[in-house]
Motif scaffolding. Sequence first.
Motif, mmCIF file in Angstrom:
data_model
loop_
_atom_site.group_PDB
_atom_site.id
_atom_site.type_symbol
_atom_site.label_atom_id
_atom_site.label_comp_id
_atom_site.label_asym_id
_atom_site.label_seq_id
_atom_site.Cartn_x
_atom_site.Cartn_y
_atom_site.Cartn_z
ATOM 1 N N GLU A 1 0.868 -1.177 0.000
ATOM 2 C CA GLU A 1 0.000 0.000 0.000
ATOM 3 C C GLU A 1 0.906 1.229 0.000
ATOM 4 O O GLU A 1 1.984 1.232 0.596
ATOM 5 C CB GLU A 1 -0.904 0.023 1.238
ATOM 6 N N GLY A 2 0.465 2.282 -0.689
ATOM 7 C CA GLY A 2 1.264 3.498 -0.765
ATOM 8 C C GLY A 2 0.451 4.666 -1.284
ATOM 9 O O GLY A 2 -0.763 4.555 -1.490
ATOM 10 N N THR A 3 1.106 5.770 -1.488
ATOM 11 C CA THR A 3 0.453 6.974 -2.017
ATOM 12 C C THR A 3 1.175 7.417 -3.284
ATOM 13 O O THR A 3 2.411 7.355 -3.369
ATOM 14 C CB THR A 3 0.479 8.120 -0.987
ATOM 15 N N ASP A 4 0.386 7.849 -4.280
ATOM 16 C CA ASP A 4 0.987 8.307 -5.528
ATOM 17 C C ASP A 4 1.400 9.778 -5.414
ATOM 18 O O ASP A 4 1.315 10.387 -4.332
ATOM 19 C CB ASP A 4 0.037 8.086 -6.709
ATOM 20 N N LYS A 5 1.819 10.402 -6.504
ATOM 21 C CA LYS A 5 2.320 11.777 -6.496
ATOM 22 C C LYS A 5 1.242 12.783 -6.117
ATOM 23 O O LYS A 5 1.547 13.881 -5.637
ATOM 24 C CB LYS A 5 2.895 12.129 -7.861
ATOM 25 N N LYS A 6 -0.041 12.399 -6.326
ATOM 26 C CA LYS A 6 -1.136 13.297 -5.987
ATOM 27 C C LYS A 6 -1.645 13.075 -4.565
ATOM 28 O O LYS A 6 -2.599 13.718 -4.139
ATOM 29 C CB LYS A 6 -2.290 13.123 -6.965
ATOM 30 N N GLY A 7 -1.041 12.128 -3.867
ATOM 31 C CA GLY A 7 -1.457 11.856 -2.494
ATOM 32 C C GLY A 7 -2.564 10.832 -2.383
ATOM 33 O O GLY A 7 -3.046 10.568 -1.271
ATOM 34 N N ALA B 1 12.102 -0.117 -3.645
ATOM 35 C CA ALA B 1 12.866 0.548 -4.706
ATOM 36 C C ALA B 1 12.048 0.631 -5.989
ATOM 37 O O ALA B 1 12.048 1.671 -6.670
ATOM 38 C CB ALA B 1 14.170 -0.209 -4.950
ATOM 39 N N ASP B 2 11.332 -0.433 -6.293
ATOM 40 C CA ASP B 2 10.510 -0.458 -7.515
ATOM 41 C C ASP B 2 9.373 0.553 -7.414
ATOM 42 O O ASP B 2 9.056 1.259 -8.389
ATOM 43 C CB ASP B 2 9.963 -1.866 -7.734
ATOM 44 N N LEU B 3 8.745 0.642 -6.236
ATOM 45 C CA LEU B 3 7.640 1.589 -6.047
ATOM 46 C C LEU B 3 8.134 3.032 -6.158
ATOM 47 O O LEU B 3 7.471 3.886 -6.763
ATOM 48 C CB LEU B 3 6.978 1.355 -4.687
ATOM 49 N N ARG B 4 9.280 3.317 -5.570
ATOM 50 C CA ARG B 4 9.811 4.683 -5.620
ATOM 51 C C ARG B 4 10.143 5.087 -7.056
ATOM 52 O O ARG B 4 9.983 6.247 -7.429
ATOM 53 C CB ARG B 4 11.055 4.794 -4.732
ATOM 54 N N ARG B 5 10.630 4.124 -7.853
ATOM 55 C CA ARG B 5 10.912 4.426 -9.261
ATOM 56 C C ARG B 5 9.637 4.809 -10.017
ATOM 57 O O ARG B 5 9.676 5.559 -10.983
ATOM 58 C CB ARG B 5 11.562 3.207 -9.941
ATOM 59 N N GLN B 6 8.505 4.286 -9.537
ATOM 60 C CA GLN B 6 7.224 4.596 -10.169
ATOM 61 C C GLN B 6 6.560 5.833 -9.564
ATOM 62 O O GLN B 6 5.442 6.192 -9.939
ATOM 63 C CB GLN B 6 6.265 3.396 -10.024
ATOM 64 N N GLY B 7 7.232 6.475 -8.590
ATOM 65 C CA GLY B 7 6.677 7.668 -7.964
ATOM 66 C C GLY B 7 5.669 7.363 -6.892
ATOM 67 O O GLY B 7 4.807 8.190 -6.579
ATOM 68 N N ILE B 8 5.758 6.171 -6.296
ATOM 69 C CA ILE B 8 4.826 5.759 -5.237
ATOM 70 C C ILE B 8 5.580 5.707 -3.912
ATOM 71 O O ILE B 8 6.659 5.100 -3.819
ATOM 72 C CB ILE B 8 4.216 4.378 -5.540
ATOM 73 N N ALA B 9 5.018 6.358 -2.893
ATOM 74 C CA ALA B 9 5.619 6.322 -1.561
ATOM 75 C C ALA B 9 5.047 5.121 -0.809
ATOM 76 O O ALA B 9 3.853 5.108 -0.472
ATOM 77 C CB ALA B 9 5.316 7.617 -0.817
ATOM 78 N N PRO B 10 5.855 4.092 -0.514
ATOM 79 C CA PRO B 10 5.328 2.891 0.151
ATOM 80 C C PRO B 10 4.959 3.145 1.610
ATOM 81 O O PRO B 10 5.671 3.848 2.331
ATOM 82 C CB PRO B 10 6.487 1.901 0.043
#
Length: 406
Positions: A14-20, A37-46
């Motif tokens: 579960e995480g938040t995208d760039k728009k929150g 690491a994979d999520l951060r590359r996609q702009g997702i904060a885990p």
Amino acid sequence: MAVAAVKQANFFWEGTDKKGNRIKGKTMASSEAAVKADLRRQGIAPLKIRKESFLLSAGRGKRIKTADIAFFSRQLATMMSAGVPLVQAIDIIGRGHGNPRMQNMVLGIKADVESGNTLADSLAKQPLYFDNLFVNLVRAGEHSGALETLLDKIAAYKEKTEAIKKKIKKAMFYPAAVVVVAIVVTAILLIFVIPEFQSLFKSAGANLPAFTQMVVNLSKSVRTKGWLYLILIIAAIVGLVEGRKRSPRFHEFLDRVLLKIPVIGMVLNKAAIARFARTLSTMFAAGVNLVEALASVAGATGNVVYEKAVLKMRDQVSTGQQLNLAMSQAGIFPHVVVQMIAIGEEAGSIDTMAAKVADFYEEEVDNAVDSMSSLMEPFIMVILGILVGGLVVAMYLPIFNLGNAF
């Protein structure tokens, strides 16, 4: 020294995208750190990451069927023909599949390919779902640089062979279902109905005809020893199934018997020839040499009798003998099939002629199944009439004598 492949596992996150916005999903990776690491590359904060337990991943989902593998082949062929890279195509198929077991297997194949293995080697690690024929064709496609073309041929081959299996199952299911229903109805009559008639006859003092007495004795035997009969029937069925799996001789004996059964044997013979021709056409068109192709063709016929004959043909062809002569000596292929393969050998187009043979016999199987269903209906009605009608007649015979008893 070979480097061992990194073990992959499924992770829920579960995480938040760039728009929150809060989002969640599932991915396959070697560790939680790799997922982050994979999520951060996609702009997702885990926010949360949880590894899927073994029991949960193993227990969920339906059993993977041959039809699922055929559909996987078609999807992969279509995507690669459209220019989608191999790893991305496998990832799309895996994540989009509705069966968790199939999804896990496909994503596992993707991870294996990403670690540096060829697609053929990755598929070979799943022998329950990808046989030697499938793996060999994929390997031939990778070596020739025409993987998407070979995948298309594999998909077509799988779809056609699956269609033949469905036709054979359709041919077997109807009579088997009716016979089972007839046995159940007969058992109900013997256990619940016949005893009532027996009490009536006994109170009326009627003399029972021999046929009626036999049915009454059968009813008594079923009521007192019914569980024993049921256990014996189940044991016989299990014994046949296990004996076929464990004993090659018994397996061959059963396959020979099935081929000689009227009507059903005709369908099975035509289906085996269709599978032989379809597999031979696919393998030869893929550039596999004839001797190697026949080894895979043997296992694809679906019958031990044909499998042994094809393996013998392979040995003869490896010594320089022509394929059509080896087929003629086998004694199980119709003259027209041998002649068509002979023409294909002379013209250098065995794959084309074998495909025509396969098309013809697949249509023959279809027609034979329809004809068999029509022929079996009156035969089954006769069986039902004998079983159920015989019991009814046996119970009504003494009624004609009841008038004399009063």
